[in-house]
Scaffold this motif. Structure first.
Motif, PDB file in Angstrom:
ATOM      1  N   LEU A   9     -10.659 -19.779  24.813  1.00  0.00           N
ATOM      2  CA  LEU A   9     -10.454 -21.626  24.424  1.00  0.00           C
ATOM      3  C   LEU A   9      -8.753 -21.589  24.464  1.00  0.00           C
ATOM      4  CD1 LEU A   9     -10.760 -24.528  24.137  1.00  0.00           C
ATOM      5  CD2 LEU A   9     -10.813 -23.144  21.586  1.00  0.00           C
ATOM      6  N   ASN A  10      -7.524 -20.162  23.733  1.00  0.00           N
ATOM      7  CA  ASN A  10      -6.518 -20.669  23.114  1.00  0.00           C
ATOM      8  C   ASN A  10      -5.990 -20.545  24.688  1.00  0.00           C
ATOM      9  OD1 ASN A  10      -7.015 -17.509  23.808  1.00  0.00           O
ATOM     10  ND2 ASN A  10      -5.685 -16.813  21.367  1.00  0.00           N
ATOM     11  N   LYS A  11      -6.197 -19.522  25.845  1.00  0.00           N
ATOM     12  CA  LYS A  11      -5.767 -19.392  26.832  1.00  0.00           C
ATOM     13  C   LYS A  11      -6.510 -20.538  27.648  1.00  0.00           C
ATOM     14  CE  LYS A  11      -6.389 -15.826  30.789  1.00  0.00           C
ATOM     15  NZ  LYS A  11      -5.875 -14.852  31.546  1.00  0.00           N
ATOM     16  N   TYR A  12      -7.262 -21.073  27.608  1.00  0.00           N
ATOM     17  CA  TYR A  12      -7.950 -22.248  28.745  1.00  0.00           C
ATOM     18  C   TYR A  12      -6.836 -23.013  28.357  1.00  0.00           C
ATOM     19  CZ  TYR A  12     -10.097 -26.961  29.485  1.00  0.00           C
ATOM     20  OH  TYR A  12     -10.099 -27.479  30.561  1.00  0.00           O
ATOM     21  N   ILE A  13      -6.259 -23.209  27.126  1.00  0.00           N
ATOM     22  CA  ILE A  13      -5.152 -24.639  26.080  1.00  0.00           C
ATOM     23  C   ILE A  13      -4.180 -24.388  26.860  1.00  0.00           C
ATOM     24  CG2 ILE A  13      -4.273 -25.593  24.251  1.00  0.00           C
ATOM     25  CD1 ILE A  13      -7.188 -24.608  22.576  1.00  0.00           C
ATOM     26  N   SER A  14      -3.385 -22.936  26.686  1.00  0.00           N
ATOM     27  CA  SER A  14      -2.292 -22.562  27.218  1.00  0.00           C
ATOM     28  C   SER A  14      -1.521 -23.256  28.568  1.00  0.00           C
ATOM     29  CB  SER A  14      -1.838 -21.819  26.206  1.00  0.00           C
ATOM     30  OG  SER A  14      -2.343 -20.348  27.164  1.00  0.00           O
ATOM     31  N   ILE A  18       0.384 -27.053  27.801  1.00  0.00           N
ATOM     32  CA  ILE A  18       1.270 -28.132  25.907  1.00  0.00           C
ATOM     33  C   ILE A  18       1.743 -27.260  25.138  1.00  0.00           C
ATOM     34  CG2 ILE A  18      -0.358 -29.709  27.449  1.00  0.00           C
ATOM     35  CD1 ILE A  18      -2.945 -29.115  25.218  1.00  0.00           C
ATOM     36  N   CYS A  19       1.046 -25.773  24.442  1.00  0.00           N
ATOM     37  CA  CYS A  19       1.656 -24.551  24.635  1.00  0.00           C
ATOM     38  C   CYS A  19       1.399 -23.442  24.228  1.00  0.00           C
ATOM     39  CB  CYS A  19       0.625 -25.704  23.225  1.00  0.00           C
ATOM     40  SG  CYS A  19      -0.704 -25.196  22.804  1.00  0.00           S
ATOM     41  N   SER A  20       1.900 -22.794  23.460  1.00  0.00           N
ATOM     42  CA  SER A  20       1.739 -21.561  23.712  1.00  0.00           C
ATOM     43  C   SER A  20       0.147 -20.960  22.466  1.00  0.00           C
ATOM     44  CB  SER A  20       3.119 -20.431  22.816  1.00  0.00           C
ATOM     45  OG  SER A  20       2.272 -20.303  21.556  1.00  0.00           O
ATOM     46  N   ARG A  21      -0.254 -19.646  23.422  1.00  0.00           N
ATOM     47  CA  ARG A  21      -1.610 -19.221  22.927  1.00  0.00           C
ATOM     48  C   ARG A  21      -1.465 -19.386  20.827  1.00  0.00           C
ATOM     49  NH1 ARG A  21      -4.394 -14.392  26.657  1.00  0.00           N
ATOM     50  NH2 ARG A  21      -3.540 -14.517  27.883  1.00  0.00           N
ATOM     51  N   ASP A 117       4.115 -21.725  31.152  1.00  0.00           N
ATOM     52  CA  ASP A 117       2.865 -21.288  31.124  1.00  0.00           C
ATOM     53  C   ASP A 117       2.975 -20.062  29.713  1.00  0.00           C
ATOM     54  OD1 ASP A 117       1.607 -19.774  31.759  1.00  0.00           O
ATOM     55  OD2 ASP A 117       2.585 -18.428  33.460  1.00  0.00           O
ATOM     56  N   GLY A 118       1.479 -20.518  29.214  1.00  0.00           N
ATOM     57  CA  GLY A 118       1.636 -19.547  27.607  1.00  0.00           C
ATOM     58  C   GLY A 118       1.076 -18.865  27.798  1.00  0.00           C
TER      59      GLY A 118
END
Length: 234
Positions: A9-14, A18-21, A117-118
């Motif tokens: 999920l954190n990779k998907y968001i980054s 919009i943000c880093s992991r 690019d997170g």
């Protein structure tokens, strides 16, 4: 859906720029994300077709990935917090949402990389990867061979011994240092330990990316060759 097609999920968001992991993990902990209507938890994975909402809204489409080299002037703070009037994001004023990879102290100048690019952030910052960062430093009084040897050999700061560094004298009070780690205010603390005060500190290189002739306060996108070489090292 096959688990093979899922990503964290954190990779998907980054990946949405919009943000880093690390920031994504914080949003997850704060209960701001849902997957298919269920409150998300750290460690969740996202498969194709899943609905991911942040604060009840769909995430934006992933933008074109940006990699920027910026010559930070003194007085600019390496934060995305817009409440800080000296924040680096407002100073650059880029139309895309970008964030710095690492930081430079507010009084320091020189090269800092920014991206949307997170996935690029952690591999560059990870200490064990030992990526080189090069600085030109001026101190308040003349330096000698003993100073250079001690700076290069490792000094006790922040409860640990700094890793060995490459150090070269450039003038009576000026030297070049190449670090493979990035402790908080590391060079300033090392100099203070030896009884010196840093007057100017300028980062001129991160890995294969050089500041070169980029004017202070200006930025440029990394070239295709720079990106290719950077990715090889990562």
């Amino acid at each position: 859906m096959s688990q093979d097609n899922s990503i964290s999920l954190n990779k998907y968001i980054s990946s949405k720029g919009i943000c880093s992991r690390r920031e994504a993990d914080r949003w997850i902990e704060e209960g701001r994300l849902k997957i298919n209507g269920q409150l998300a938890k750290k460690g969740n994975r996202v498969s194709p077709g899943d609905e991911v909402l942040l604060d009840g809204k769909a995430l934006p489409k992933a933008p074109k990935k940006l990699y920027i080299a910026f010559h930070k002037p003194a007085g600019v703070t390496c934060t995305t917090d817009r409440r800080d009037r000296s924040n680096i994001v407002d100073f650059i004023g880029h139309k895309e949402r970008i964030f710095p990879i690492g930081r430079l102290d507010k009084p320091s100048t020189g090269l800092i990389l920014l991206t949307n690019d997170g996935d690029m952030v952690n591999p560059i910052l990870r200490v064990e990867n030992g990526h080189e960062k090069e600085y030109i430093v001026t101190v308040d009084k003349p330096i000698n061979r003993r100073f250079l040897q001690r700076m290069a050999g490792g000094l006790p700061i922040l409860g640990q011994i700094t890793k060995k560094a490459q150090v070269e004298q450039l003038g009576p009070k000026r030297f070049r240092i190449i670090l493979k780690q990035g402790l908080n205010r590391q060079i300033r603390r090392m100099c203070e330990y030896l009884g010196y005060e840093v007057r100017t500190l300028k980062r001129v290189r991160i890995m294969n990316i050089e500041l070169d002739q980029l004017p202070k306060g200006q930025w440029r996108e990394l070239s295709a060759q720079e990106l290719k070489n950077l990715e090889k090292q990562l």
